[in-house]
Motif scaffolding. Structure first.
Motif, PDB file in Angstrom:
ATOM      1  N   SER A 133      20.715  42.607  64.837  1.00 18.36           N
ATOM      2  CA  SER A 133      21.493  41.554  64.181  1.00 18.36           C
ATOM      3  C   SER A 133      21.218  40.184  64.801  1.00 18.36           C
ATOM      4  CB  SER A 133      22.991  41.872  64.261  1.00 18.36           C
ATOM      5  OG  SER A 133      23.476  41.724  65.589  1.00 18.36           O
ATOM      6  N   CYS A 134      20.675  40.171  66.016  1.00 18.97           N
ATOM      7  CA  CYS A 134      20.331  38.912  66.685  1.00 18.97           C
ATOM      8  C   CYS A 134      18.896  38.477  66.388  1.00 18.97           C
ATOM      9  CB  CYS A 134      20.521  39.057  68.195  1.00 18.97           C
ATOM     10  SG  CYS A 134      22.215  39.417  68.692  1.00 18.97           S
ATOM     11  N   THR A 135      18.153  39.309  65.672  1.00 17.58           N
ATOM     12  CA  THR A 135      16.757  39.058  65.267  1.00 17.58           C
ATOM     13  C   THR A 135      15.874  38.541  66.404  1.00 17.58           C
ATOM     14  OG1 THR A 135      17.236  36.806  64.442  1.00 17.58           O
ATOM     15  CG2 THR A 135      17.409  38.638  62.862  1.00 17.58           C
ATOM     16  N   PRO A 136      15.777  39.297  67.499  1.00 21.15           N
ATOM     17  CA  PRO A 136      14.897  38.864  68.590  1.00 21.15           C
ATOM     18  C   PRO A 136      13.444  39.138  68.256  1.00 21.15           C
ATOM     19  CG  PRO A 136      15.769  41.016  69.083  1.00 21.15           C
ATOM     20  CD  PRO A 136      16.426  40.581  67.788  1.00 21.15           C
ATOM     21  N   ASP A 137      12.536  38.454  68.940  1.00 17.34           N
ATOM     22  CA  ASP A 137      11.131  38.842  68.819  1.00 17.34           C
ATOM     23  C   ASP A 137      10.602  39.417  70.133  1.00 17.34           C
ATOM     24  OD1 ASP A 137      10.151  35.347  68.555  1.00 17.34           O
ATOM     25  OD2 ASP A 137      10.799  36.486  70.298  1.00 17.34           O
ATOM     26  N   ILE A 138      11.485  39.593  71.121  1.00 23.02           N
ATOM     27  CA  ILE A 138      11.170  40.351  72.332  1.00 23.02           C
ATOM     28  C   ILE A 138      12.475  40.744  73.003  1.00 23.02           C
ATOM     29  CG2 ILE A 138      11.024  38.376  73.910  1.00 23.02           C
ATOM     30  CD1 ILE A 138       8.583  39.828  75.195  1.00 23.02           C
ATOM     31  N   ILE A 139      12.469  41.894  73.683  1.00 20.59           N
ATOM     32  CA  ILE A 139      13.635  42.401  74.387  1.00 20.59           C
ATOM     33  C   ILE A 139      13.261  42.608  75.851  1.00 20.59           C
ATOM     34  CG2 ILE A 139      15.287  44.310  74.599  1.00 20.59           C
ATOM     35  CD1 ILE A 139      14.746  44.837  71.562  1.00 20.59           C
ATOM     36  N   VAL A 140      14.059  42.033  76.743  1.00 23.25           N
ATOM     37  CA  VAL A 140      13.878  42.235  78.176  1.00 23.25           C
ATOM     38  C   VAL A 140      14.971  43.193  78.629  1.00 23.25           C
ATOM     39  CG1 VAL A 140      13.819  41.165  80.457  1.00 23.25           C
ATOM     40  CG2 VAL A 140      12.917  39.934  78.462  1.00 23.25           C
ATOM     41  N   SER A 141      14.576  44.305  79.232  1.00 22.71           N
ATOM     42  CA  SER A 141      15.522  45.378  79.523  1.00 22.71           C
ATOM     43  C   SER A 141      15.537  45.744  81.002  1.00 22.71           C
ATOM     44  CB  SER A 141      15.149  46.623  78.697  1.00 22.71           C
ATOM     45  OG  SER A 141      15.926  47.741  79.091  1.00 22.71           O
ATOM     46  N   GLU A 142      16.705  46.241  81.442  1.00 24.97           N
ATOM     47  CA  GLU A 142      16.813  46.839  82.780  1.00 24.97           C
ATOM     48  C   GLU A 142      17.200  48.312  82.674  1.00 24.97           C
ATOM     49  OE1 GLU A 142      16.974  46.560  86.221  1.00 24.97           O
ATOM     50  OE2 GLU A 142      16.637  44.463  86.704  1.00 24.97           O
ATOM     51  N   TYR A 143      17.122  48.880  81.464  1.00 30.33           N
ATOM     52  CA  TYR A 143      17.340  50.316  81.308  1.00 30.33           C
ATOM     53  C   TYR A 143      16.037  51.016  81.664  1.00 30.33           C
ATOM     54  CZ  TYR A 143      21.602  49.099  78.760  1.00 30.33           C
ATOM     55  OH  TYR A 143      22.833  48.607  78.415  1.00 30.33           O
ATOM     56  N   GLU A 144      15.995  51.611  82.842  1.00 34.74           N
ATOM     57  CA  GLU A 144      14.737  52.123  83.380  1.00 34.74           C
ATOM     58  C   GLU A 144      14.449  53.540  82.882  1.00 34.74           C
ATOM     59  OE1 GLU A 144      14.797  51.574  87.611  1.00 34.74           O
ATOM     60  OE2 GLU A 144      15.698  49.577  87.419  1.00 34.74           O
ATOM     61  N   ASP A 145      14.265  53.664  81.584  1.00 34.62           N
ATOM     62  CA  ASP A 145      14.020  54.963  80.959  1.00 34.62           C
ATOM     63  C   ASP A 145      12.906  54.792  79.934  1.00 34.62           C
ATOM     64  OD1 ASP A 145      14.290  57.090  78.878  1.00 34.62           O
ATOM     65  OD2 ASP A 145      15.956  57.750  80.164  1.00 34.62           O
ATOM     66  N   THR A 146      11.781  55.425  80.180  1.00 30.36           N
ATOM     67  CA  THR A 146      10.603  55.260  79.315  1.00 30.36           C
ATOM     68  C   THR A 146      10.882  55.692  77.885  1.00 30.36           C
ATOM     69  OG1 THR A 146       9.104  55.562  81.195  1.00 30.36           O
ATOM     70  CG2 THR A 146       8.188  55.918  78.996  1.00 30.36           C
ATOM     71  N   ASP A 147      11.488  56.859  77.713  1.00 30.21           N
ATOM     72  CA  ASP A 147      11.744  57.368  76.362  1.00 30.21           C
ATOM     73  C   ASP A 147      12.681  56.445  75.587  1.00 30.21           C
ATOM     74  OD1 ASP A 147      10.119  59.552  76.831  1.00 30.21           O
ATOM     75  OD2 ASP A 147      11.770  60.869  77.435  1.00 30.21           O
ATOM     76  N   LYS A 148      13.726  55.953  76.263  1.00 29.04           N
ATOM     77  CA  LYS A 148      14.668  55.063  75.590  1.00 29.04           C
ATOM     78  C   LYS A 148      14.019  53.724  75.250  1.00 29.04           C
ATOM     79  CE  LYS A 148      18.946  56.994  77.499  1.00 29.04           C
ATOM     80  NZ  LYS A 148      20.132  56.737  78.360  1.00 29.04           N
ATOM     81  N   ALA A 149      13.162  53.233  76.141  1.00 31.15           N
ATOM     82  CA  ALA A 149      12.479  51.963  75.861  1.00 31.15           C
ATOM     83  C   ALA A 149      11.535  52.112  74.676  1.00 31.15           C
ATOM     84  CB  ALA A 149      11.710  51.505  77.096  1.00 31.15           C
ATOM     85  N   ASP A 150      10.814  53.218  74.633  1.00 28.27           N
ATOM     86  CA  ASP A 150       9.902  53.462  73.512  1.00 28.27           C
ATOM     87  C   ASP A 150      10.666  53.610  72.208  1.00 28.27           C
ATOM     88  OD1 ASP A 150       7.700  53.380  75.188  1.00 28.27           O
ATOM     89  OD2 ASP A 150       7.557  55.560  75.406  1.00 28.27           O
ATOM     90  N   ALA A 151      11.799  54.319  72.260  1.00 30.72           N
ATOM     91  CA  ALA A 151      12.604  54.523  71.055  1.00 30.72           C
ATOM     92  C   ALA A 151      13.170  53.205  70.552  1.00 30.72           C
ATOM     93  CB  ALA A 151      13.729  55.519  71.337  1.00 30.72           C
ATOM     94  N   LEU A 152      13.664  52.373  71.461  1.00 32.81           N
ATOM     95  CA  LEU A 152      14.228  51.079  71.066  1.00 32.81           C
ATOM     96  C   LEU A 152      13.141  50.180  70.483  1.00 32.81           C
ATOM     97  CD1 LEU A 152      16.673  49.188  70.984  1.00 32.81           C
ATOM     98  CD2 LEU A 152      16.074  48.446  73.301  1.00 32.81           C
ATOM     99  N   GLN A 153      11.966  50.219  71.058  1.00 31.88           N
ATOM    100  CA  GLN A 153      10.856  49.411  70.548  1.00 31.88           C
ATOM    101  C   GLN A 153      10.485  49.847  69.135  1.00 31.88           C
ATOM    102  OE1 GLN A 153       7.796  48.052  73.340  1.00 31.88           O
ATOM    103  NE2 GLN A 153       6.278  49.072  72.064  1.00 31.88           N
ATOM    104  N   GLN A 154      10.513  51.155  68.898  1.00 35.07           N
ATOM    105  CA  GLN A 154      10.200  51.664  67.562  1.00 35.07           C
ATOM    106  C   GLN A 154      11.302  51.297  66.568  1.00 35.07           C
ATOM    107  OE1 GLN A 154       9.606  55.899  67.436  1.00 35.07           O
ATOM    108  NE2 GLN A 154       8.594  55.853  65.455  1.00 35.07           N
TER     109      GLN A 154
END
Length: 388
Positions: A133-154
């Motif tokens: 809803s914020c329409t970002p074009d990049i996300i900076v994360s501190e959730y250190e979980d590869t699967d979750k980062a990949d899922a969120l990116q998808q």
């Protein structure tokens, strides 16, 4: 005949000119096009990114916004987690009155932004719909979980870059790597290098002033009340404290079964008391220690530091993750308490202004001291009066 020849030559020249004009824009487009590079984030994920091209940024997870605010342009933020929006009524009470310098400097900017989800130490899952809803074009994360980062990116269709700093915080290689990575992604390499150079210089100076102090001349220092998923008390300490390591300070605590911030038993605290030359208390823990002292002052009064008036208040450095500038300032204060002769020239208000200026572009020592849970700033405590 001459006229016909002249016309042919003129036509040829014009054709060549037009051909040249037609080729130049293509060459300029190629030269001006942002360069795409492959980077590896702090949890080992490879990403194809276009440095300096991102105009709408969302930071998620404890610490991400803080790190971004040190390097990036906060005007590019398009949403913040609820924990960082200081106008929200549901802001967790555990952080009330605790100085978080990045919020103090940029709080008005954060408050004007929409929510990209619920933050806080217990929110361990990103909210994809809120983020979208914020329409970002990049996300900076501190959730250190590869699967979750990949899922969120998808789910979002934009890059998710994960940072990490580790238990050593501002003194860690991960901190340096995270700041360097942010500088590269957002075209702020110079800014990132300047900040890291400052941290390196400060760390080196702490080490230089204390390196030659003989082991038998070092007082034994106990640090307590360190934030760990909320505010704590006098039993929360750490045996592998990076602050002590860089300033060559002797830790009163050793032999614990685990590393990292952890509670010790009351019996262990009492047993250590006779060897506690100096006690450092994290300011955020005062509200929890006061009622315990009122209930049973004997445990405290038996400590050597308490008896000799060698109890000091340092600023709260863990409040919704680490306040890195506070952690660095605390290292100077701890060293000044342990080795007053070597640090007689250091005024902590001046030092804190210098450090917050380097991290956030503004000296805010007095603002930090005015926060209720700062109790007026760095100080030696008259325990009888302070904990009354």
């Amino acid at each position: 005949m001459k006229n016909r020849l002249f016309a042919l030559v003129l036509a040829l020249v014009m054709a060549l000119s037009l051909f040249g004009c037609g080729q130049k824009p293509a060459a300029d487009d190629t030269g001006d096009a942002p360069e795409t590079v492959t980077v590896t984030d702090m949890i080992g994920r490879e990403l194809e990114l276009t440095p300096g091209s991102y105009q709408r940024v969302v930071c998620i997870g404890a610490g991400a916004l803080r790190l971004y605010s040190y390097v990036g342009d906060v005007s590019l933020l398009c949403g913040v987690e609820d924990i960082d929006n200081t106008t929200l009524s549901e802001r967790p009470q555990m952080f009330d009155g605790v100085a978080r310098p990045y919020v103090m400097v940029y709080g008005d900017t954060f408050a004007a932004l929409p929510s990209c989800g619920v933050g806080g130490p217990n929110a361990q899952a990103a909210e994809a719909e809120k983020i979208l809803s914020c329409t970002p074009d990049i996300i900076v994360s501190e959730y250190e979980d590869t699967d979750k980062a990949d899922a969120l990116q998808q789910q979002t269709g934009v890059p998710v870059v994960t940072l990490r700093t580790g238990v050593d915080g501002v003194f860690s290689d991960d901190f340096r790597s995270s700041i360097t990575l942010l500088g590269k992604i957002f075209g702020k390499e110079t800014r990132a290098a300047e900040l890291l150079s400052f941290v390196e210089s400060e760390t080196a100076e702490l080490g230089r002033r204390t390196a030659d102090i003989a082991e038998d001349a070092k007082p034994s220092v106990y640090v307590c009340g360190l934030g760990n998923w909320g505010t704590t008390n006098h039993l929360m300490t750490v045996q592998d404290y990076s602050t002590f390591r860089v300033a060559h300070i002797k830790n009163a605590v050793s032999g614990l079964s685990a590393s990292g911030i952890q509670p010790i038993e009351a019996e262990k605290f009492t047993a250590l008391g006779a060897d506690m030359d100096i006690m450092l208390i994290d300011a955020a823990a005062v509200k929890n220690i006061k009622p315990l002292y009122a209930e049973d002052s004997g445990m405290f009064d038996s400590c050597k530091a308490w008896q000799n008036g060698q109890v000091y208040l340092e600023m709260a450095y863990n409040a919704y993750y680490t306040n890195y500038e506070i952690a660095l300032a605390n290292a100077w204060f701890a060293a000044k308490c342990a080795y007053p002769d070597q640090f007689a020239d250091i005024d902590m208000t001046e030092k804190l202004n210098e450090i917050t200026g380097a991290f956030l572009g503004k000296g805010i020592a007095e603002d930090i001291y005015r926060m209720p849970s700062s109790f007026g700033g760095y100080q030696q405590i008259d325990t009888a009066a302070f904990f009354r």
